[in-house]
Design an enzyme around this catalytic site. Sequence first.
Site, PDB file in Angstrom:
ATOM      1  N   PHE A 126       0.835  -1.193   0.000  1.00 25.07           N
ATOM      2  CA  PHE A 126       0.000   0.000   0.000  1.00 25.07           C
ATOM      3  C   PHE A 126       0.880   1.257   0.000  1.00 25.07           C
ATOM      4  O   PHE A 126       1.908   1.297   0.685  1.00 25.07           O
ATOM      5  CB  PHE A 126      -0.923  -0.014   1.217  1.00 25.07           C
ATOM      6  CG  PHE A 126      -1.958   1.066   1.178  1.00 25.07           C
ATOM      7  CD1 PHE A 126      -3.069   0.937   0.361  1.00 25.07           C
ATOM      8  CD2 PHE A 126      -1.811   2.230   1.917  1.00 25.07           C
ATOM      9  CE1 PHE A 126      -4.026   1.935   0.291  1.00 25.07           C
ATOM     10  CE2 PHE A 126      -2.756   3.240   1.853  1.00 25.07           C
ATOM     11  CZ  PHE A 126      -3.868   3.095   1.039  1.00 25.07           C
ATOM     12  N   ASP A 202       1.016  -5.047   8.221  1.00 21.46           N
ATOM     13  CA  ASP A 202      -0.093  -4.105   8.153  1.00 21.46           C
ATOM     14  C   ASP A 202      -1.370  -4.915   7.912  1.00 21.46           C
ATOM     15  O   ASP A 202      -1.531  -5.538   6.857  1.00 21.46           O
ATOM     16  CB  ASP A 202       0.130  -3.086   7.024  1.00 21.46           C
ATOM     17  CG  ASP A 202      -0.985  -2.043   6.959  1.00 21.46           C
ATOM     18  OD1 ASP A 202      -2.070  -2.272   7.540  1.00 21.46           O
ATOM     19  OD2 ASP A 202      -0.776  -1.004   6.316  1.00 21.46           O
ATOM     20  N   TYR A 227     -11.186   1.878  10.361  1.00 20.95           N
ATOM     21  CA  TYR A 227     -12.350   2.472   9.687  1.00 20.95           C
ATOM     22  C   TYR A 227     -12.845   1.656   8.507  1.00 20.95           C
ATOM     23  O   TYR A 227     -13.792   2.043   7.848  1.00 20.95           O
ATOM     24  CB  TYR A 227     -12.076   3.922   9.275  1.00 20.95           C
ATOM     25  CG  TYR A 227     -10.756   4.185   8.588  1.00 20.95           C
ATOM     26  CD1 TYR A 227     -10.565   3.847   7.265  1.00 20.95           C
ATOM     27  CD2 TYR A 227      -9.714   4.795   9.265  1.00 20.95           C
ATOM     28  CE1 TYR A 227      -9.371   4.105   6.628  1.00 20.95           C
ATOM     29  CE2 TYR A 227      -8.511   5.066   8.636  1.00 20.95           C
ATOM     30  CZ  TYR A 227      -8.340   4.716   7.328  1.00 20.95           C
ATOM     31  OH  TYR A 227      -7.147   4.981   6.703  1.00 20.95           O
ATOM     32  N   LYS A 228     -12.168   0.543   8.230  1.00 15.15           N
ATOM     33  CA  LYS A 228     -12.628  -0.318   7.135  1.00 15.15           C
ATOM     34  C   LYS A 228     -13.612  -1.344   7.713  1.00 15.15           C
ATOM     35  O   LYS A 228     -14.720  -1.006   8.094  1.00 15.15           O
ATOM     36  CB  LYS A 228     -11.429  -0.977   6.466  1.00 15.15           C
ATOM     37  CG  LYS A 228     -10.451   0.039   5.868  1.00 15.15           C
ATOM     38  CD  LYS A 228      -9.266  -0.657   5.205  1.00 15.15           C
ATOM     39  CE  LYS A 228      -8.223   0.355   4.749  1.00 15.15           C
ATOM     40  NZ  LYS A 228      -8.693   1.266   3.702  1.00 15.15           N
ATOM     41  N   ARG A 376     -12.797  -2.340  -7.207  1.00 13.23           N
ATOM     42  CA  ARG A 376     -12.742  -3.110  -5.961  1.00 13.23           C
ATOM     43  C   ARG A 376     -14.121  -3.207  -5.310  1.00 13.23           C
ATOM     44  O   ARG A 376     -14.801  -2.206  -5.114  1.00 13.23           O
ATOM     45  CB  ARG A 376     -11.799  -2.452  -4.956  1.00 13.23           C
ATOM     46  CG  ARG A 376     -10.412  -2.222  -5.483  1.00 13.23           C
ATOM     47  CD  ARG A 376      -9.433  -1.898  -4.363  1.00 13.23           C
ATOM     48  NE  ARG A 376      -9.814  -0.732  -3.591  1.00 13.23           N
ATOM     49  CZ  ARG A 376      -9.139  -0.292  -2.526  1.00 13.23           C
ATOM     50  NH1 ARG A 376      -8.058  -0.980  -2.108  1.00 13.23           N
ATOM     51  NH2 ARG A 376      -9.508   0.777  -1.868  1.00 13.23           N
TER      52      ARG A 376
END
Lengths: 405, 405
Positions: A126, A202, A227-228, A376
Amino acid sequence: VDPTDQRQALDLDAADPLAGFRGRFVVDDPDLVYLNGNSLGRLPVQVAERLRELVTSDWGGGLARSWERWGDLPTQVGDRLGAGVLDVADGQVVVCDTTTLNLYKCLHAASALAGPGPIVSDRNNFPTDRYVLSGVAAQTGRELVSIDSTSVGPSPEEVATACANGVAIASFSLVDFRSGALLDLSGITEVVHAAGGLVVWDLSHAAGVLPIPLDRCAVEFAVGCTYKYLNAGPGAPAFLYARRDLQSAARQPVWGWFSQRAQFAMADPYDPLPDIRRFLTGTPSILGLAAVDEAVGLVAEAGLEALRAKCVALTGYAMQLADAWLADVGVTVVTPADPDRRAAQVSLRHPRASWLRAELQARGVVVDARPPDILRLGLSPLTTSFAELRAGLDRLRAICVPAGG
Amino acid sequence: VDPTDQRQALDLDAADPLAGFRGRFVVDDPDLVYLNGNSLGRLPVQVAERLRELVTSDWGGGLARSWERWGDLPTQVGDRLGAGVLDVADGQVVVCDTTTLNLYKCLHAASALAGPGPIVSDRNNFPTDRYVLSGVAAQTGRELVSIDSTSVGPSPEEVATACANGVAIASFSLVDFRSGALLDLSGITEVVHAAGGLVVWDLSHAAGVLPIPLDRCAVEFAVGCTYKYLNAGPGAPAFLYARRDLQSAARQPVWGWFSQRAQFAMADPYDPLPDIRRFLTGTPSILGLAAVDEAVGLVAEAGLEALRAKCVALTGYAMQLADAWLADVGVTVVTPADPDRRAAQVSLRHPRASWLRAELQARGVVVDARPPDILRLGLSPLTTSFAELRAGLDRLRAICVPAGG
């Protein structure tokens, strides 16, 4: 059974043991298809209530007196997240700051503990991880070795090859953000350890959707966002895991007062607490911590095994629908077909992915696109229903196969 | 006029042009005397409303689509804070992370810009500043020179002496957290510049209570928190100011994706934006930013000159009352009598300060205590009334002079 038959989606929802959790979230618009839980999870009703209570009662009424209860939230919520999401023993997780900063802290701490050698990562990692890794490499005078993996992330063999000439730290994202591929945490950690390195994982796209064998694999450090799939809201604070036996020797570079022994003695010199709290820095976001506290409770209540099973079913169903509806119109599935290599995301490839995203949004379907050609679908096991998923792919099919086509 | 006469307090409130602002805050308990705005400001009604709207509508309804509006909040709110609180031109302030982290970033950026020489600070500086300063000194190989100032903070002359053998960076808090003394920002900055150094000011206890001549003094960097006199709530994100002409050459060490040029191209290598945004790191707290946005609006509406005048009046009245009521019972005023050396805090000294704090709280008066013997009254110009202040000191007098005594 025809996967595209609407009854199939309804049957899957009827059989879903987690179906009831959708009602614990705010779902204002029943026609909205929300397949972007990989970016921002839906709002849990009890998070909205806790925030209202926190703002009006604890802040508005209690004012600074409430710090007596707020002061320990980073470790209290950390322990709750540790138990419910990471399945680790207490005292190894704090919730504070951002994933970026927590990664920065862990990499510097790991570098100070590690022997000589490079930092190994993956060119597909990422972006913020890549940037932090390159910064820490420059700051510690270490080489950054980047594996040119396929789009589904490096295998243990590729990592072993990259570590063949030595490794100090290896750092990867457990789920590849483009393809949605789940890396082999156990296999990769094992080869890094065998080569004498420490790992920093991560877990941002994995936390809340599957069991993660941190303990069993003796992972040194891990970070991730909330927050995902943890549904704690936009910019909610991140988590940081540091294995207990490393804590007393680990030093991170941001020396703030929340990591100080006897914080309110307000004395010199800096003398960090001997435990996980030495990874704290400045005054934490209390609203953010309260949101994580409530949101993590929902994940714990559902259970990681049930969440995992739902994700396998959701992603499998998405791939069946894509094969049936989209293969002929130039949309291909990027995410590995093997359920052991998937988490909660299904990625589709189309040369006009960004245009498709906008067209979908105009039709009430929220997904995201990543350059150059990836669409996605983030399937949130607590909130995404099979019928919702089917409706989203149905609308995608309608865009790709114009009426009369 | 007898300052202890209740009519005096009522007259002062009647003549206060900012008196109406108290009604813009949540004041549930009219009997509570809240003199702890230096720790956590009261809740503005419009912050509570904005947070409710943000959570239910923007997060719950808009979901990830709201990022289109959230993405620029760190600079939008930064500009609003810059204009209303710091009186600086746009493009020089971001709101993000914590004061601790922002100080860490500024000190490292300043160190990379500065010539050889030590970092100069004050032994009485706020603890998290002291800890960060000692960490950055260790990390950059610079000596940390600590001025042994009196309890009211170093004078320009003391700073000049400390810088006589060279200085790379000097960093101080504009208001001494124990005594409440206001340092001479203009004089100190001038002597540091004359010695060839850069300044990094911590404005946490000054922001929102007085004009600060950042621009006129060509201050290089400044940071501060938003939860004290800016009233943005517990753990709300901090601000960071970097003078425009330094930005393109300044580098901070936490290389996160919110500082990257073309963030969503998601490409290597790290290439930070050429402006103030290079001081951003990870995903910011959206709830925190919304709270700062609203809270700062109130300060801007009141105006810094009016806030300053109210603070001079409030602190002066507190000192008059303390002289009249408390001098005979062993409570002395620590804060300088000169209004030019005060901000919004009055500190009292008593050997049993911590016990007094607890006794006061039991009687509905919230203040705080700092070791070894300081009782702090934080007088918030938007919310503290003269009658409230008088009631608080009246109850303190009653504790110090037991009935019949």
